[in-house]
Design a protein around this motif. Structure first.
Motif, PDB file in Angstrom:
ATOM      1  N   GLN A  64      -2.086  -0.997   7.383  1.00  0.00           N
ATOM      2  CA  GLN A  64      -2.423  -1.552   8.687  1.00  0.00           C
ATOM      3  C   GLN A  64      -3.778  -2.261   8.661  1.00  0.00           C
ATOM      4  O   GLN A  64      -3.934  -3.357   9.201  1.00  0.00           O
ATOM      5  CB  GLN A  64      -2.443  -0.430   9.738  1.00  0.00           C
ATOM      6  N   ARG A  65      -4.769  -1.643   8.016  1.00  0.00           N
ATOM      7  CA  ARG A  65      -6.128  -2.191   8.026  1.00  0.00           C
ATOM      8  C   ARG A  65      -6.285  -3.395   7.099  1.00  0.00           C
ATOM      9  O   ARG A  65      -7.019  -4.329   7.411  1.00  0.00           O
ATOM     10  CB  ARG A  65      -7.110  -1.105   7.601  1.00  0.00           C
ATOM     11  N   SER A  93       0.831  -1.202   0.000  1.00  0.00           N
ATOM     12  CA  SER A  93       0.000   0.000   0.000  1.00  0.00           C
ATOM     13  C   SER A  93       0.861   1.246   0.000  1.00  0.00           C
ATOM     14  O   SER A  93       1.943   1.271   0.602  1.00  0.00           O
ATOM     15  CB  SER A  93      -0.914   0.014   1.229  1.00  0.00           C
ATOM     16  N   SER A 104       2.668  -2.593   8.936  1.00  0.00           N
ATOM     17  CA  SER A 104       3.037  -1.265   8.470  1.00  0.00           C
ATOM     18  C   SER A 104       3.470  -1.302   7.009  1.00  0.00           C
ATOM     19  O   SER A 104       3.764  -2.372   6.451  1.00  0.00           O
ATOM     20  CB  SER A 104       4.180  -0.700   9.318  1.00  0.00           C
ATOM     21  N   ARG A 105       3.532  -0.121   6.393  1.00  0.00           N
ATOM     22  CA  ARG A 105       4.032  -0.039   5.018  1.00  0.00           C
ATOM     23  C   ARG A 105       5.438  -0.610   4.924  1.00  0.00           C
ATOM     24  O   ARG A 105       5.762  -1.364   4.005  1.00  0.00           O
ATOM     25  CB  ARG A 105       4.082   1.423   4.567  1.00  0.00           C
ATOM     26  N   THR A 156      -0.249   3.929   1.375  1.00  0.00           N
ATOM     27  CA  THR A 156      -0.617   4.651   2.601  1.00  0.00           C
ATOM     28  C   THR A 156      -0.461   3.757   3.818  1.00  0.00           C
ATOM     29  O   THR A 156      -0.659   2.542   3.750  1.00  0.00           O
ATOM     30  CB  THR A 156      -2.064   5.159   2.538  1.00  0.00           C
ATOM     31  N   GLU A 157      -0.135   4.379   4.932  1.00  0.00           N
ATOM     32  CA  GLU A 157       0.089   3.634   6.165  1.00  0.00           C
ATOM     33  C   GLU A 157      -1.197   3.034   6.710  1.00  0.00           C
ATOM     34  O   GLU A 157      -1.233   1.866   7.134  1.00  0.00           O
ATOM     35  CB  GLU A 157       0.724   4.550   7.207  1.00  0.00           C
ATOM     36  N   THR A 158      -2.288   3.795   6.699  1.00  0.00           N
ATOM     37  CA  THR A 158      -3.536   3.318   7.291  1.00  0.00           C
ATOM     38  C   THR A 158      -4.068   2.095   6.562  1.00  0.00           C
ATOM     39  O   THR A 158      -4.492   1.112   7.178  1.00  0.00           O
ATOM     40  CB  THR A 158      -4.605   4.425   7.293  1.00  0.00           C
ATOM     41  N   PHE A 159      -4.059   2.136   5.238  1.00  0.00           N
ATOM     42  CA  PHE A 159      -4.566   0.993   4.482  1.00  0.00           C
ATOM     43  C   PHE A 159      -3.676  -0.229   4.677  1.00  0.00           C
ATOM     44  O   PHE A 159      -4.167  -1.362   4.749  1.00  0.00           O
ATOM     45  CB  PHE A 159      -4.671   1.335   3.001  1.00  0.00           C
ATOM     46  N   TRP A 186      -9.419   6.649   4.568  1.00  0.00           N
ATOM     47  CA  TRP A 186      -9.148   7.261   5.866  1.00  0.00           C
ATOM     48  C   TRP A 186      -8.257   8.503   5.751  1.00  0.00           C
ATOM     49  O   TRP A 186      -8.471   9.474   6.468  1.00  0.00           O
ATOM     50  CB  TRP A 186      -8.460   6.249   6.796  1.00  0.00           C
ATOM     51  N   GLU A 187      -7.280   8.467   4.878  1.00  0.00           N
ATOM     52  CA  GLU A 187      -6.310   9.558   4.791  1.00  0.00           C
ATOM     53  C   GLU A 187      -6.665  10.598   3.738  1.00  0.00           C
ATOM     54  O   GLU A 187      -6.038  11.659   3.683  1.00  0.00           O
ATOM     55  CB  GLU A 187      -4.917   8.982   4.505  1.00  0.00           C
ATOM     56  N   ASP A 242      -7.330   7.515  -0.352  1.00  0.00           N
ATOM     57  CA  ASP A 242      -7.444   6.542   0.729  1.00  0.00           C
ATOM     58  C   ASP A 242      -8.704   6.864   1.529  1.00  0.00           C
ATOM     59  O   ASP A 242      -8.960   8.039   1.826  1.00  0.00           O
ATOM     60  CB  ASP A 242      -6.193   6.626   1.617  1.00  0.00           C
TER      61      ASP A 242
END
Length: 298
Positions: free
Chosen positions: A110-111, A103, A116-117, A105-108, A150-151, A148
């Motif tokens: 993680q989810r 990913s 982590s990325r 992005t970091e949030t995606f 979330w972001e 993203d």
């Protein structure tokens, strides 16, 4: 021009109902009957967790392999592998091409991936290096390249860093994913220019658009005009994103082929056969294909 079919893996994984492995096997096998240029079909994932951290039938890989058998004769059938163990399973079945998934992005990360990325990139490296040493091509999928859930808007620099990292690991093709379907033509050009400035030419890139805002074909046309020659698409417009419920499926392969033929581009794809396969698949999964071309031609 290469049409890269992602329906059997990416598209069907988003179905809420359990799809029999025999049904999953048919669209990709049919790709080998559609024409010389349509020779890549992403078929399976060597993981019980899959991209969505959700169980997927491991028996699909057994049904599809060995990859040099009659079912896949002449078809490049990349297998998505998450780690070194998955790579060994793919190699045991004779896979000639594999893919890794990270990913931007970091949030995606993680989810969706549960890490982590940085950890996802490290795990990808554990696959890419050994696969390349054994002579396999490796495709790198990068999700959330344009937005993203979330972001919000994604920093172009973050996307470039992720894509460059996979390229340096040894990925032979990098697929830029508009996972939630929010990209616009201007964003596509900006990202391609930024990657070019970082030393990654269009010849190593593929584009992977979802059609949430009806922009997938427009974005694809811009990418083609910019020199990209590999486009991911999904039979019947299958797909979606479980983390962005408004996101629709991938760019429909039939709509892409109709557009390309209208531009005078010889894809080698048998469009009527492709339409028939998607109509058949729609009947099996209980919903009509999202493709406009399928609707018009059936």
């Amino acid at each position: 021009m290469e049409v890269y079919e992602v329906g059997p893996r990416d598209g069907l994984q988003n179905e809420s109902a359990v799809v029999p492995v025999e049904v999953k096997a048919e669209p990709g096998a049919a790709a080998g009957r559609r024409g010389a240029a349509h020779r890549r079909a992403s078929r399976a994932s060597c993981t019980r967790a899959g991209c969505r951290r959700r169980p997927t039938p491991s028996s699909l890989l057994d049904l599809l392999g060995p990859f040099d058998g009659d079912l896949l004769a002449g078809v490049r059938a990349p297998v998505l592998v998450p780690n070194a163990r998955g790579l060994e399973r793919a190699l045991a079945r004779g896979a000639r091409e594999v893919a890794v998934f990270v990913s931007a992005t970091e949030t995606f990360a993680q989810r969706n991936l549960g890490r982590s990325r940085a950890d996802a990139l490290a795990m990808a490296a554990d696959v890419v290096g050994p696969a390349r040493e054994r002579g396999l091509d490796v495709r790198g999928y990068v999700s959330m390249c344009f937005g993203d859930p979330w972001e919000g808007d994604v920093d172009v620099a973050a996307v470039v860093d992720t894509v460059v990292a996979l390229a340096e690991q040894g990925c032979t093709r990098l697929s830029l994913g508009d996972t939630i379907g929010v990209a616009t033509p201007g964003q596509v050009v900006a990202l391609l220019d930024a990657l070019d400035a970082a030393g990654l030419g269009r010849d190593r890139l593929a584009v992977h658009f979802h059609d949430t805002y009806g922009q997938a074909l427009s974005n694809t046309l811009v990418a083609l005009q910019q020199g990209v020659t590999t486009v991911d698409a999904s039979a019947g417009g299958l797909g979606g994103c479980p983390f962005a419920m408004s996101a629709t499926g991938n760019l429909a392969t039939e709509d892409l082929v109709w557009r390309l033929h209208g531009l005078g581009i010889d894809t080698g794809v048998d469009l009527p056969a492709l339409v028939a396969t998607s109509a058949w698949l729609g009947e099996r999964i209980g919903r009509a294909p999202a493709s406009r071309a399928v609707t018009a031609l059936t």
